[in-house]
Design a protein around this motif. Structure first.
Motif, PDB file in Angstrom:
ATOM      1  N   ALA A  98     140.681 -57.251 -44.479  1.00  0.00           N
ATOM      2  CA  ALA A  98     139.426 -57.546 -43.811  1.00  0.00           C
ATOM      3  C   ALA A  98     139.307 -59.029 -43.510  1.00  0.00           C
ATOM      4  CB  ALA A  98     138.249 -57.091 -44.690  1.00  0.00           C
ATOM      5  N   GLY A  99     139.734 -59.857 -44.450  1.00  0.00           N
ATOM      6  CA  GLY A  99     139.672 -61.291 -44.231  1.00  0.00           C
ATOM      7  C   GLY A  99     140.595 -61.776 -43.133  1.00  0.00           C
ATOM      8  N   ASN A 100     141.669 -61.063 -42.879  1.00  0.00           N
ATOM      9  CA  ASN A 100     142.641 -61.449 -41.845  1.00  0.00           C
ATOM     10  C   ASN A 100     142.518 -60.594 -40.594  1.00  0.00           C
ATOM     11  OD1 ASN A 100     144.568 -63.619 -42.874  1.00  0.00           O
ATOM     12  ND2 ASN A 100     144.566 -62.175 -44.598  1.00  0.00           N
ATOM     13  N   LYS A 101     141.366 -59.973 -40.412  1.00  0.00           N
ATOM     14  CA  LYS A 101     141.262 -58.989 -39.342  1.00  0.00           C
ATOM     15  C   LYS A 101     141.499 -59.578 -37.953  1.00  0.00           C
ATOM     16  CE  LYS A 101     136.275 -59.094 -38.492  1.00  0.00           C
ATOM     17  NZ  LYS A 101     135.967 -60.247 -39.311  1.00  0.00           N
ATOM     18  N   ARG A 102     140.970 -60.778 -37.723  1.00  0.00           N
ATOM     19  CA  ARG A 102     141.145 -61.342 -36.390  1.00  0.00           C
ATOM     20  C   ARG A 102     142.614 -61.637 -36.102  1.00  0.00           C
ATOM     21  NH1 ARG A 102     138.341 -61.510 -31.578  1.00  0.00           N
ATOM     22  NH2 ARG A 102     139.554 -62.868 -30.225  1.00  0.00           N
ATOM     23  N   ALA A 103     143.288 -62.180 -37.083  1.00  0.00           N
ATOM     24  CA  ALA A 103     144.705 -62.484 -36.899  1.00  0.00           C
ATOM     25  C   ALA A 103     145.504 -61.207 -36.670  1.00  0.00           C
ATOM     26  CB  ALA A 103     145.240 -63.227 -38.117  1.00  0.00           C
ATOM     27  N   ILE A 104     145.154 -60.140 -37.387  1.00  0.00           N
ATOM     28  CA  ILE A 104     145.859 -58.866 -37.231  1.00  0.00           C
ATOM     29  C   ILE A 104     145.651 -58.320 -35.824  1.00  0.00           C
ATOM     30  CG2 ILE A 104     145.942 -56.472 -38.011  1.00  0.00           C
ATOM     31  CD1 ILE A 104     145.297 -57.494 -40.817  1.00  0.00           C
ATOM     32  N   MET A 105     144.416 -58.366 -35.342  1.00  0.00           N
ATOM     33  CA  MET A 105     144.134 -57.876 -33.991  1.00  0.00           C
ATOM     34  C   MET A 105     144.879 -58.689 -32.941  1.00  0.00           C
ATOM     35  SD  MET A 105     140.031 -57.198 -34.395  1.00  0.00           S
ATOM     36  CE  MET A 105     139.826 -56.718 -32.677  1.00  0.00           C
ATOM     37  N   SER A 139     137.560 -67.945 -35.403  1.00  0.00           N
ATOM     38  CA  SER A 139     137.583 -68.710 -36.645  1.00  0.00           C
ATOM     39  C   SER A 139     137.109 -67.910 -37.846  1.00  0.00           C
ATOM     40  CB  SER A 139     136.684 -69.947 -36.502  1.00  0.00           C
ATOM     41  OG  SER A 139     135.348 -69.551 -36.237  1.00  0.00           O
ATOM     42  N   GLN A 140     136.580 -66.717 -37.597  1.00  0.00           N
ATOM     43  CA  GLN A 140     135.999 -65.955 -38.698  1.00  0.00           C
ATOM     44  C   GLN A 140     137.079 -65.349 -39.568  1.00  0.00           C
ATOM     45  OE1 GLN A 140     133.012 -63.311 -37.468  1.00  0.00           O
ATOM     46  NE2 GLN A 140     132.898 -62.238 -39.381  1.00  0.00           N
ATOM     47  N   SER A 141     136.965 -65.484 -40.888  1.00  0.00           N
ATOM     48  CA  SER A 141     137.990 -64.973 -41.796  1.00  0.00           C
ATOM     49  C   SER A 141     137.410 -64.041 -42.841  1.00  0.00           C
ATOM     50  CB  SER A 141     138.686 -66.140 -42.508  1.00  0.00           C
ATOM     51  OG  SER A 141     137.760 -66.881 -43.268  1.00  0.00           O
ATOM     52  N   SER A 206     136.336 -56.545 -55.977  1.00  0.00           N
ATOM     53  CA  SER A 206     137.738 -56.610 -55.555  1.00  0.00           C
ATOM     54  C   SER A 206     137.847 -56.842 -54.054  1.00  0.00           C
ATOM     55  CB  SER A 206     138.466 -55.322 -55.945  1.00  0.00           C
ATOM     56  OG  SER A 206     138.515 -55.168 -57.351  1.00  0.00           O
ATOM     57  N   ILE A 207     136.950 -56.240 -53.272  1.00  0.00           N
ATOM     58  CA  ILE A 207     136.913 -56.516 -51.837  1.00  0.00           C
ATOM     59  C   ILE A 207     136.644 -57.997 -51.600  1.00  0.00           C
ATOM     60  CG2 ILE A 207     135.621 -56.120 -49.698  1.00  0.00           C
ATOM     61  CD1 ILE A 207     137.352 -53.783 -50.319  1.00  0.00           C
ATOM     62  N   ALA A 208     135.656 -58.546 -52.328  1.00  0.00           N
ATOM     63  CA  ALA A 208     135.329 -59.970 -52.177  1.00  0.00           C
ATOM     64  C   ALA A 208     136.503 -60.856 -52.588  1.00  0.00           C
ATOM     65  CB  ALA A 208     134.090 -60.300 -53.013  1.00  0.00           C
ATOM     66  N   PHE A 209     137.205 -60.473 -53.641  1.00  0.00           N
ATOM     67  CA  PHE A 209     138.353 -61.255 -54.088  1.00  0.00           C
ATOM     68  C   PHE A 209     139.468 -61.206 -53.052  1.00  0.00           C
ATOM     69  CE2 PHE A 209     142.371 -61.514 -56.606  1.00  0.00           C
ATOM     70  CZ  PHE A 209     142.271 -62.858 -56.942  1.00  0.00           C
ATOM     71  N   GLY A 210     139.683 -60.045 -52.461  1.00  0.00           N
ATOM     72  CA  GLY A 210     140.687 -59.938 -51.407  1.00  0.00           C
ATOM     73  C   GLY A 210     140.346 -60.801 -50.205  1.00  0.00           C
ATOM     74  N   GLU A 211     139.056 -60.851 -49.832  1.00  0.00           N
ATOM     75  CA  GLU A 211     138.635 -61.724 -48.740  1.00  0.00           C
ATOM     76  C   GLU A 211     138.875 -63.187 -49.094  1.00  0.00           C
ATOM     77  OE1 GLU A 211     134.621 -60.923 -47.647  1.00  0.00           O
ATOM     78  OE2 GLU A 211     134.902 -58.766 -47.723  1.00  0.00           O
ATOM     79  N   THR A 215     141.494 -66.464 -47.404  1.00  0.00           N
ATOM     80  CA  THR A 215     141.145 -67.822 -46.990  1.00  0.00           C
ATOM     81  C   THR A 215     142.137 -68.862 -47.493  1.00  0.00           C
ATOM     82  OG1 THR A 215     139.758 -68.230 -48.950  1.00  0.00           O
ATOM     83  CG2 THR A 215     138.705 -67.188 -47.039  1.00  0.00           C
ATOM     84  N   LEU A 216     142.992 -68.481 -48.433  1.00  0.00           N
ATOM     85  CA  LEU A 216     143.975 -69.423 -48.962  1.00  0.00           C
ATOM     86  C   LEU A 216     145.067 -69.668 -47.923  1.00  0.00           C
ATOM     87  CD1 LEU A 216     144.347 -68.016 -52.595  1.00  0.00           C
ATOM     88  CD2 LEU A 216     142.836 -69.836 -51.780  1.00  0.00           C
ATOM     89  N   PRO A 217     145.459 -70.903 -47.728  1.00  0.00           N
ATOM     90  CA  PRO A 217     146.465 -71.197 -46.690  1.00  0.00           C
ATOM     91  C   PRO A 217     147.750 -70.385 -46.848  1.00  0.00           C
ATOM     92  CG  PRO A 217     145.473 -73.230 -47.497  1.00  0.00           C
ATOM     93  CD  PRO A 217     144.973 -72.136 -48.400  1.00  0.00           C
ATOM     94  N   ALA A 218     148.160 -70.158 -48.087  1.00  0.00           N
ATOM     95  CA  ALA A 218     149.419 -69.448 -48.304  1.00  0.00           C
ATOM     96  C   ALA A 218     149.305 -67.963 -48.001  1.00  0.00           C
ATOM     97  CB  ALA A 218     149.882 -69.648 -49.740  1.00  0.00           C
ATOM     98  N   LEU A 219     148.093 -67.414 -47.968  1.00  0.00           N
ATOM     99  CA  LEU A 219     147.911 -65.972 -47.799  1.00  0.00           C
ATOM    100  C   LEU A 219     147.157 -65.604 -46.530  1.00  0.00           C
ATOM    101  CD1 LEU A 219     147.007 -64.981 -51.482  1.00  0.00           C
ATOM    102  CD2 LEU A 219     149.210 -64.731 -50.321  1.00  0.00           C
TER     103      LEU A 219
END
Length: 408
Positions: A98-105, A139-141, A206-211, A215-219
């Protein structure tokens, strides 16, 4: 694919992050009245056959991960139920997606996008099969609010790792004290409440932790073209074989080969036959949940996910009764069929990860009342069908405490 230049910036409403566009057909046509003169969508077509093959492939992976987590934490004196661990892992993965949704799209819509992403894009707000689309700032993550409906699709592997039906059965087992532990009725209620609160809070956190991990540069995944306009995924017709690319044919071949390999292993390996049959039938539960997705767009709360979770819970309740009947049941048939259905089909038909994202989505748009109602209806609905199917037979003396066969 040629990309049109971005249009001039314009003012938008407070909930501009998501717009729902319905009525799309296979040619990509849309009702422009929904657009309100906003920017046009960038259409991205795909063939539905590879999508279904990926659902099969990743469902098998999800089932095996869930079975492994359940068995790893199934030991005497375990501090919490082993049901907790698949929910945590699946929801963390879902939150990261969910946090990387824009990049995935964007990645999928780019020339180098891989077909695998067409499944995961759905989990974070886009339903390409039925023509729904999402607006989201580049820019939304994190999860963005949506306007009126939560549109979620099946989410393998997270959806196949998490399972609402097993959670409901574990809760009902404590509530009805099916294991006949020496405690009072009040303590039975407290035990069921503890599992409900624990798993609900763990799923949401856990959803919040995954989001946060996203946001971490490495992930975090890079966005290929931040200036790209909004993407609309449109399916082609099943008979349109011209739209199949080489990568799509590879996905179809992998899905078929892996499923057949599981079937052969299930037939030969008697020791792991239950898990093999679970992985064999699990994809059918995933596909059923996938095709219940359109219901999510037609009600204030995600009806498709609710129906899948309650129906899967009812099926696992009936399977539990069959596996614990006082009358003689063939242990081989019971373990092979009933155990596989409970672990595979029911586990993949129901989901906690998508459910948790939907709850957070309702809260994000200020629909806290609907979110609480959705949570309550899901929990009560699951326990209600188990009370009718399992409780009535249990209290009538038709089932025994220890099952006639081994069921995961």
């Amino acid at each position: 694919m040629p990309i049109a230049p971005p249009p001039p910036a314009e003012s938008t409403a407070s909930h501009e992050s998501f717009d729902v566009i319905d009525g799309a057909d296979s040619s990509g046509a849309r009702d422009n009245s929904h657009q309100n003169d906003r920017d046009p969508w960038i259409p991205q077509t795909y063939h539905p056959a590879p999508l279904h093959a990926l659902l099969v492939l990743l469902s098998i992976v999800g089932v095996l991960i869930r079975v492994g987590l359940l068995r790893l934490h199934d030991y005497a004196g375990a501090p919490v139920s082993n049901v907790v661990y698949p929910q945590i892992v699946g929801c963390v993965v879902m939150g990261w997606l969910a946090g990387n949704k824009r990049a995935i799209m964007e990645w999928y819509a780019s020339e180098t996008g891989f077909a695998l992403l067409r499944v995961w894009v759905n989990d974070v707000g886009c339903d390409p099969v039925y023509g729904y689309a999402v607006r989201s700032p580049p820019s939304q993550s994190t999860l963005a609010p949506i306007e009126s409906n939560i549109l979620k699709d099946v989410d393998p592997p997270p959806g196949s790792i998490t399972t609402f039906s097993t959670w409901s059965l574990a809760t009902f087992t404590e509530l009805a004290n099916l294991q006949t532990k020496p405690r009072t009725v009040g303590q039975d209620i407290l035990a069921a409440l503890a599992i409900t609160l624990l798993l609900t809070c763990l799923a949401l956190s856990s959803i919040a932790f995954g989001e946060h991990l996203a946001t971490l540069p490495a992930l975090s995944l890079p966005i290929p073209s931040p200036s790209r306009r909004d993407i609309k995924f449109v399916p082609t017709r099943w008979g349109d074989t011209k739209s199949l690319h080489a990568r799509d044919l590879c996905v179809l071949a992998c899905g078929a080969v892996v499923w057949l390999a599981v079937a052969v292993a299930c037939a030969k390996d008697t020791g792991g036959r239950v898990n093999g049959f679970a992985a064999l039938v699990g994809p059918f539960g995933t596909l059923l949940r996938f095709h219940l997705t359109p219901l999510n767009a037609r009600t204030p709360v995600p009806l498709g996910t609710f129906v899948a979770n309650v129906a899967g819970t009812a099926l696992i309740g009936g399977s539990y009764v069959v596996s614990h009947l006082t009358r003689s049941v063939s242990p081989t048939c019971c373990a092979f069929v009933v155990g596989g259905l409970m672990t595979g089909f029911c586990g993949c038909l129901t989901t906690v990860s998508t459910w948790a994202v939907e709850v957070r989505g309702l809260v994000a748009v200020g629909e806290g009342g609907k979110a609480y109602g959705y949570v309550g209806a899901s929990v009560v609905g699951g326990l209600g069908v188990l009370g009718v199917l399992v409780g009535s037979v249990w209290w009538a003396g038709g089932v025994v405490e220890v099952g006639q066969c081994a069921v995961t």
